[in-house]
Design a protein around this motif. Structure first.
Motif, PDB file in Angstrom:
ATOM      1  N   PRO A 141       0.795  -1.240   0.000  1.00 42.72           N
ATOM      2  CA  PRO A 141       0.000   0.000   0.000  1.00 42.72           C
ATOM      3  C   PRO A 141       0.822   1.281   0.000  1.00 42.72           C
ATOM      4  O   PRO A 141       0.299   2.346  -0.336  1.00 42.72           O
ATOM      5  N   THR A 142       2.104   1.181   0.377  1.00 45.63           N
ATOM      6  CA  THR A 142       2.964   2.369   0.386  1.00 45.63           C
ATOM      7  C   THR A 142       4.020   2.305  -0.717  1.00 45.63           C
ATOM      8  O   THR A 142       5.067   2.942  -0.609  1.00 45.63           O
ATOM      9  N   MET A 143       3.740   1.559  -1.762  1.00 41.21           N
ATOM     10  CA  MET A 143       4.671   1.450  -2.881  1.00 41.21           C
ATOM     11  C   MET A 143       5.016   2.828  -3.429  1.00 41.21           C
ATOM     12  O   MET A 143       4.141   3.661  -3.665  1.00 41.21           O
ATOM     13  N   LYS A 144       6.301   3.062  -3.645  1.00 38.85           N
ATOM     14  CA  LYS A 144       6.773   4.275  -4.308  1.00 38.85           C
ATOM     15  C   LYS A 144       6.968   3.926  -5.786  1.00 38.85           C
ATOM     16  O   LYS A 144       7.706   2.991  -6.112  1.00 38.85           O
ATOM     17  N   ILE A 145       6.320   4.679  -6.677  1.00 35.91           N
ATOM     18  CA  ILE A 145       6.213   4.301  -8.082  1.00 35.91           C
ATOM     19  C   ILE A 145       6.822   5.395  -8.964  1.00 35.91           C
ATOM     20  O   ILE A 145       6.442   6.571  -8.854  1.00 35.91           O
ATOM     21  N   LYS A 174      -3.728   9.306 -10.639  1.00 36.59           N
ATOM     22  CA  LYS A 174      -3.505   8.069  -9.881  1.00 36.59           C
ATOM     23  C   LYS A 174      -2.656   8.293  -8.624  1.00 36.59           C
ATOM     24  O   LYS A 174      -2.473   7.383  -7.830  1.00 36.59           O
ATOM     25  N   ASN A 175      -2.148   9.487  -8.453  1.00 35.27           N
ATOM     26  CA  ASN A 175      -1.243   9.751  -7.339  1.00 35.27           C
ATOM     27  C   ASN A 175      -1.974   9.692  -6.004  1.00 35.27           C
ATOM     28  O   ASN A 175      -3.140  10.074  -5.894  1.00 35.27           O
ATOM     29  N   SER A 179       1.192   6.406  -1.505  1.00 39.01           N
ATOM     30  CA  SER A 179       1.882   5.700  -2.586  1.00 39.01           C
ATOM     31  C   SER A 179       2.078   6.657  -3.761  1.00 39.01           C
ATOM     32  O   SER A 179       1.367   6.595  -4.765  1.00 39.01           O
ATOM     33  N   PRO A 180       3.063   7.555  -3.632  1.00 40.24           N
ATOM     34  CA  PRO A 180       3.238   8.593  -4.647  1.00 40.24           C
ATOM     35  C   PRO A 180       3.744   8.042  -5.973  1.00 40.24           C
ATOM     36  O   PRO A 180       4.423   7.019  -6.023  1.00 40.24           O
ATOM     37  N   ILE A 181       3.390   8.751  -7.036  1.00 43.76           N
ATOM     38  CA  ILE A 181       3.899   8.465  -8.381  1.00 43.76           C
ATOM     39  C   ILE A 181       4.734   9.651  -8.827  1.00 43.76           C
ATOM     40  O   ILE A 181       4.292  10.798  -8.751  1.00 43.76           O
ATOM     41  N   TRP A 182       5.939   9.361  -9.293  1.00 42.77           N
ATOM     42  CA  TRP A 182       6.768  10.364  -9.942  1.00 42.77           C
ATOM     43  C   TRP A 182       6.920   9.995 -11.410  1.00 42.77           C
ATOM     44  O   TRP A 182       7.043   8.811 -11.740  1.00 42.77           O
TER      45      TRP A 182
END
Length: 229
Positions: A141-145, A174-175, A179-182
């Motif tokens: 659930p805390t995946m950094k993507i 989707k951010n 679980s942030p998306i960069w």
């Protein structure tokens, strides 16, 4: 590089990774541009030199460019699959099993080239990306993507440009905070001469890709150091 999640609250750390218990599991995920190339070795070397010595590359594969890479010794584990489409990976739920066998805390994703080469619409590719993000978060659930705007291609570049243009707004949609998306721009400034065959990076292209992944990966690691996950 587009940064979807602002991290202004983070101190400018000289990483405290060396003092952190346990490993940070990092999965390089994609197609042949992740599997049979050399940027992974260069990225590993950059991480080691910067003191990020507890980053464990994970994945079911451990290959590299058949012609060899300048980095002789590095953690080769990855989840790159030559010829695979994002749409097929998502619809066949392949990432589910890959992450069950090799859980990750951070993922870099460079996908879409094969989808475009088979004429798949940008909207369908982004739908697949969304499914893959959901799988990543179900696994952790805390995946950094970290998602790439993909490198140029001499044969299907209009499709590449269309996908890359759409990725930042999709990523914002989707951010999440946990679980942030960069988004990393692997396209701008990547030259035709940085490709070995019009599709895959050569040594110069590998260096470009590693240099662009590195700041985002470092940011994700530092965020884990601050938040504890």
């Amino acid at each position: 590089m587009y940064c979807i999640k602002t991290l202004a609250f983070l101190p400018l750390l000289v990483s405290s990774v060396l003092g952190q218990a346990g490993k940070i599991r990092y999965m390089p995920f994609g197609d042949s541009i992740t599997e049979i190339i050399c940027w992974r070795g260069l990225l590993y070397t950059q991480l080691q030199a910067a003191g990020y010595t507890n980053v464990d590359f994970v994945g079911s594969g451990n290959g590299q460019n058949p012609s060899g890479c300048s980095t002789a010794t590095y953690d080769r584990d990855n989840e790159g699959h030559s010829g695979f489409l994002a749409i097929n990976i998502a619809n066949n739920k392949q990432l589910v099993g890959w992450l069950q066998k090799n859980p990750a805390d951070i993922i870099t994703m460079h996908l879409g080239t094969n989808d475009i080469s088979q004429g798949k619409p940008t909207a369908d590719i982004l739908t697949a990306f969304s499914k893959l993000i959901d799988v990543m978060r179900a696994s952790n659930p805390t995946m950094k993507i970290i998602v790439a705007q993909i490198i140029p291609n001499n044969y299907i570049n209009p499709g590449v440009q269309a996908l890359n243009k759409a990725i930042p707004a999709w990523a914002v949609s989707k951010n999440t905070t946990s679980s942030p998306i960069w988004v990393v721009d692997q396209y701008t400034g990547f030259r035709t001469s940085d490709l070995s065959d019009g599709i895959h990076p050569n040594a110069a292209g590998d260096a470009v890709m590693a240099s662009r992944w590195f700041p985002a990966l470092k940011r994700a690691i530092n965020l884990m150091n601050v938040t504890g996950h």
